[in-house]
Design an enzyme around this catalytic site. Sequence first.
Site: not given
Ligand code: AR6
Length: 176
Positions: A38, A124
Amino acid sequence: MSEVGSRISVHTGDITKLAVDAIVNAANSSLLGGGGVDGAIHRAAGPELEVECRMLNGCKTGDAKLTKGYRLPARYIIHTVGPVWQGGGKGEAELLASCYRRSLELAAGRECRTVAFPAISTGVYRYPKDEATAIAVATVDAFMEKNTAPEAVIFCCFDEQTAELYRQVVAAHRGA
Ligand code: AR6
């Protein structure tokens, strides 16, 4: 399944770099940005994204909302809110499946041909990766069997270990 399988691919890297019709954001219910993917999407899209997001009045868990892509190579961003993992007894699986379905419905409504998903809820929000991947692949596969749009879905994994897991689950589906 082989024809549907060929419409699904796995990519390792940063989702903000993908020149697809729509990328999906793993957002929170405020839609006003956060960490993880995000934060990366908001940074890359630029401040105009938050201005549009402020007009959307948030988003419920399991639902999705669409904005423009602004400075991203992707035309649209589909913001979906995955469930926080609470042990599996709080409807998490159905809510996660709903994120994938609602995102694909919005993409199809804007005639998107290519859509890229991150691994929703597995950062997260602590959803176990094996279970989340099985839901992601099964839900996207079922949608694509019934619908001609989008033409192609990319699972964009941030690390090679996650990509390998996706490849295994997609291959198992193809063999099914
Ligand atoms: N490109 C692709 N995948 C990614 C990237 C990127 N640039 N960055 C991280 N990931 P998360 P959630 C992966 O925590 O669990 C936020 O604060 C990461 O390795 O981004 O749905 C929001 O505002 C992981 O496998 O999302 C919410 O509050 C995946 O993306 C909360 O986090 C999802 O990790 C949402 O948590």
